[in-house]
Structure formats: C-alpha cells, structure tokens
Design a protein around this motif. Sequence first.
Motif, PDB file in Angstrom:
ATOM      1  N   PRO A 112       6.873   7.994 -10.960  1.00  7.64           N
ATOM      2  CA  PRO A 112       4.349   7.544 -11.038  1.00  7.64           C
ATOM      3  C   PRO A 112       3.877   8.529 -10.968  1.00  7.64           C
ATOM      4  CG  PRO A 112       5.863   5.817 -10.424  1.00  7.64           C
ATOM      5  CD  PRO A 112       6.259   6.759  -9.761  1.00  7.64           C
ATOM      6  N   ALA A 113       4.125   9.368 -10.375  1.00  5.59           N
ATOM      7  CA  ALA A 113       3.166  10.611  -9.457  1.00  5.59           C
ATOM      8  C   ALA A 113       2.862  11.638 -10.517  1.00  5.59           C
ATOM      9  CB  ALA A 113       3.755  11.586  -8.665  1.00  5.59           C
ATOM     10  N   VAL A 114       3.511  11.713 -11.890  1.00 11.34           N
ATOM     11  CA  VAL A 114       2.694  12.110 -12.839  1.00 11.34           C
ATOM     12  C   VAL A 114       2.377  11.764 -13.549  1.00 11.34           C
ATOM     13  CG1 VAL A 114       5.228  13.880 -13.291  1.00 11.34           C
ATOM     14  CG2 VAL A 114       5.430  11.664 -14.645  1.00 11.34           C
ATOM     15  N   ALA A 115       2.028  10.677 -14.039  1.00  8.67           N
ATOM     16  CA  ALA A 115       1.623   9.937 -14.881  1.00  8.67           C
ATOM     17  C   ALA A 115       0.037  10.868 -15.216  1.00  8.67           C
ATOM     18  CB  ALA A 115       1.346   8.434 -14.337  1.00  8.67           C
ATOM     19  N   THR A 116      -0.566  11.005 -13.987  1.00 11.34           N
ATOM     20  CA  THR A 116      -2.287  11.519 -14.236  1.00 11.34           C
ATOM     21  C   THR A 116      -1.775  13.454 -14.812  1.00 11.34           C
ATOM     22  OG1 THR A 116      -2.033  11.514 -11.442  1.00 11.34           O
ATOM     23  CG2 THR A 116      -3.371   9.778 -12.607  1.00 11.34           C
ATOM     24  N   THR A 117      -1.172  13.550 -14.714  1.00 11.32           N
ATOM     25  CA  THR A 117      -0.599  15.353 -14.988  1.00 11.32           C
ATOM     26  C   THR A 117      -0.810  15.396 -16.739  1.00 11.32           C
ATOM     27  OG1 THR A 117       0.728  15.633 -15.355  1.00 11.32           O
ATOM     28  CG2 THR A 117       0.585  15.928 -12.727  1.00 11.32           C
ATOM     29  N   ARG A 118      -2.232  16.938 -16.835  1.00  8.63           N
ATOM     30  CA  ARG A 118      -2.613  16.622 -18.174  1.00  8.63           C
ATOM     31  C   ARG A 118      -2.065  17.119 -19.226  1.00  8.63           C
ATOM     32  NH1 ARG A 118      -2.684  20.898 -21.715  1.00  8.63           N
ATOM     33  NH2 ARG A 118      -5.036  20.666 -22.861  1.00  8.63           N
ATOM     34  N   PRO A 119       0.371  17.732 -18.636  1.00  7.43           N
ATOM     35  CA  PRO A 119       1.322  17.620 -19.471  1.00  7.43           C
ATOM     36  C   PRO A 119       1.602  15.824 -19.775  1.00  7.43           C
ATOM     37  CG  PRO A 119       1.907  19.262 -17.978  1.00  7.43           C
ATOM     38  CD  PRO A 119       0.402  18.648 -17.870  1.00  7.43           C
ATOM     39  N   PHE A 120       1.882  15.317 -19.385  1.00  7.36           N
ATOM     40  CA  PHE A 120       1.783  13.217 -19.098  1.00  7.36           C
ATOM     41  C   PHE A 120       1.271  13.852 -20.331  1.00  7.36           C
ATOM     42  CE2 PHE A 120       2.031   9.491 -18.170  1.00  7.36           C
ATOM     43  CZ  PHE A 120       3.880   9.325 -18.152  1.00  7.36           C
ATOM     44  N   LEU A 121      -0.494  13.399 -20.102  1.00  7.19           N
ATOM     45  CA  LEU A 121      -1.256  12.712 -20.679  1.00  7.19           C
ATOM     46  C   LEU A 121      -1.886  13.560 -21.823  1.00  7.19           C
ATOM     47  CD1 LEU A 121      -4.386  12.805 -17.958  1.00  7.19           C
ATOM     48  CD2 LEU A 121      -3.001  10.759 -18.494  1.00  7.19           C
ATOM     49  N   THR A 122      -1.283  14.407 -22.570  1.00  7.67           N
ATOM     50  CA  THR A 122      -1.905  15.399 -23.522  1.00  7.67           C
ATOM     51  C   THR A 122      -0.491  14.266 -24.374  1.00  7.67           C
ATOM     52  OG1 THR A 122      -1.054  17.175 -22.127  1.00  7.67           O
ATOM     53  CG2 THR A 122      -3.407  16.669 -22.637  1.00  7.67           C
ATOM     54  N   ALA A 123       1.183  14.572 -23.764  1.00  5.63           N
ATOM     55  CA  ALA A 123       2.093  14.286 -24.822  1.00  5.63           C
ATOM     56  C   ALA A 123       2.200  12.963 -25.540  1.00  5.63           C
ATOM     57  CB  ALA A 123       3.129  13.840 -23.939  1.00  5.63           C
ATOM     58  N   GLU A 124       2.952  12.585 -26.802  1.00  2.00           N
ATOM     59  CA  GLU A 124       2.973  10.882 -26.871  1.00  2.00           C
ATOM     60  C   GLU A 124       4.527  10.422 -26.559  1.00  2.00           C
ATOM     61  OE1 GLU A 124       1.234  11.978 -31.096  1.00  2.00           O
ATOM     62  OE2 GLU A 124       0.218  12.830 -30.760  1.00  2.00           O
ATOM     63  N   LEU A 125       4.548  10.207 -25.946  1.00  5.35           N
ATOM     64  CA  LEU A 125       6.145   9.547 -25.186  1.00  5.35           C
ATOM     65  C   LEU A 125       5.547   8.222 -25.694  1.00  5.35           C
ATOM     66  CD1 LEU A 125       6.635  11.454 -21.888  1.00  5.35           C
ATOM     67  CD2 LEU A 125       6.949  11.927 -24.423  1.00  5.35           C
TER      68      LEU A 125
END
Length: 345
Positions: free
Chosen positions: A218-231
């Motif tokens: 869950p810690a990655v959920a506010t990182t830029r790469p995660f937020l800008t990805a389309e998963l």
Amino acid sequence: MGELLERRLRDGDEVGASVCVIQDGDVAVDLWGGAASPSAPWRGDTLVNTYSLTKTMVALVALVLAGRGELDPDAPVSRYWPEFAAAGKRDVLVRHVLGHTSGVCGWRETVTLEDLYDAERAAALLAAQEPWWTPGGGSGYQAVCHGHLVGEIVRRITGRSLGTVLREEFPGADYWLGTPESAFDRIATLVPAASSGVDRSALDPIAIRTLTNPVIPPAVATTRPFLTAELGGLNGQGNARSVASLQSLVSHGAISTVDRIFEVQSDGVDRVLGTRVRFGLGYALDGPLPLPEGRICWWSGFGGSVVVNDLDRRLTFAYVMNRMEPGLLGAPNARAFVEAVYSCL
C-alpha cells in the motif's frame, strides 16, 4: 448512515472515509470525515486508491463499447488482439476475460511493479503465455492483470488507453485511471491493516502466483509512478461521490447493455479468492456481502472499499476509505456500511 460513519470515526474503526448513496437519480447521502493524512482532513474532494473497485470502471468502458457494437463479449479476444491467440488461447472469449474465467489471472514470468507500469509490454507477456486452466471452466480472479487484459482489448479497438477512454467517455467524473499531477495533493494516505488476513498456506498455487507476482505494498499508492500509471485492476483514484455517480449509470439503466452484466460466467469457489462468487459480466452477482434478493451487481477493493448497484431499487451505494481492513473480499467495514444502507430502505 451518518451516525455509523461518525461512530466508526470516533471509535477508530476509520481514519478517513466517504460514503454516497444515489437513488432515483438523487444524491440521498453524501458524507465524508476524518483524516486524509496525518496533516490534512478528509475533504469533500479527497481522493483515495480504490484498489479492485477500479474494475467496475473498466466494466463501464467495456459495456459502453459493447453498446455501440465495437466490442462483442461473445467474440474471441483474438478478433481484436490477434497475438492473444498464442499458446492455446484462440478460443478465449471477451466475456471470459470480463468474467474472470479466461485462465489468465496472472503472469507466468516474474514481473515487478515497474514492469506493470508499461501496460502494453505487460499485456504482451500475458498474450504469449498459456492459460492456467481451461478457459470458461470456472473463475480465477484476475486481481492485478484484469486491467491489462481489458485495457489492451480497448486499446486495439479504440487506439486509446483505458484511462483515456474512461476520461473521455465520462467527462467531468472525478475518478482517475492515470491521475493528473494537479490532483496529487488531494490523494489520501492509506493506512494498511496489520496483516493481509490471508492464510497463504491454504491458497491454491494459482492464487499465490496471482497475488504475489508482484507484491504491491500500500505504501506505493501515493507515489508518482503508481498514480500516473493506468492499472485498470487496482489503481483508480476516486471518492464515494465520484464512484457512485459513475456506477449509477448501471443502477439507473443508462447503459444499454446493462442486462449483459447478469449473464452468469461462473458460480463456484474462485481459484484465487478461495470463496464462492457468482461472476457476471464485469461484476459479482453475489458473494460474501449481506445483500437482498434482486438484480444487484457489485464489487469491492482490497481494504474494504465497495460499490453496489441495485437495479430493482434504482440505487447505487459507494464507500471508500484509507484505513484498510484485512481480507480479500467481504471486509467488515464494507459489510457494516452495506447493512446500514439496506436497513434504511
């Protein structure tokens, strides 16, 4: 509903959350409260990662394309994505993908989160591998790869990414698959549960591979790469209002192909979730939630976010939060709010 949210916030069962009910075209409930982060309150426009609730937005895109005749759920995936026919998948149908019965519920090759951010490459890996069981022969929840599978089909049809289609088909909805930087300061910080609540020793090997390749903390959920990805399987950012407003298109019959949701694709113990779920087209039709009889479709996200579309009562309910509870499906927080909604009707 307000009393339940206040009590849960007061007792520490929530850190921050929002709930929304739309019925007969009117917003009957639109509440929020608590903290989005240690330094910021949860506001009316706060967004949070909704995990697998994102899959219901992917379903909306597919249903809209089906309504226009651009996507046939009964067609082979390879009609739109020829490479997918490789390794014995020529007979995998679009509806198998939408109903989690494709036999492709994860990656054969070891992948990292960074690999998943390259949606086209990650989809190509799925196209090249063999199914893990006979397609159509029961479900195996496409926990992470669902958005890559449906997203590539959508891209082949429209020439646009899944997040772009979602944004352009439903303009003005404050729900993001591929979050713009202008919204980053509205994203709530997740508070993980002490444990996942999953007994790995009891899991099918398919489940272990699906849920741990890769591990997504869950810690990655506010990182830029995660937020800008389309998963499309797990990283949609929204709040209860935006979720309910979009999904009420289903409960209010605004989607011409809504009846197809209720075509049962599987009904049994899911290979990944380890519990019985009846899957329709893009949604669950029953499962471990206290739902009444009727034409109801729903889905949940890891930690407890949930959306319920009740067509008989022309009602959509959504709940999202940042304090996560353990378990893959039917988390206690989701159950509490679903029970509260139906007790008020």
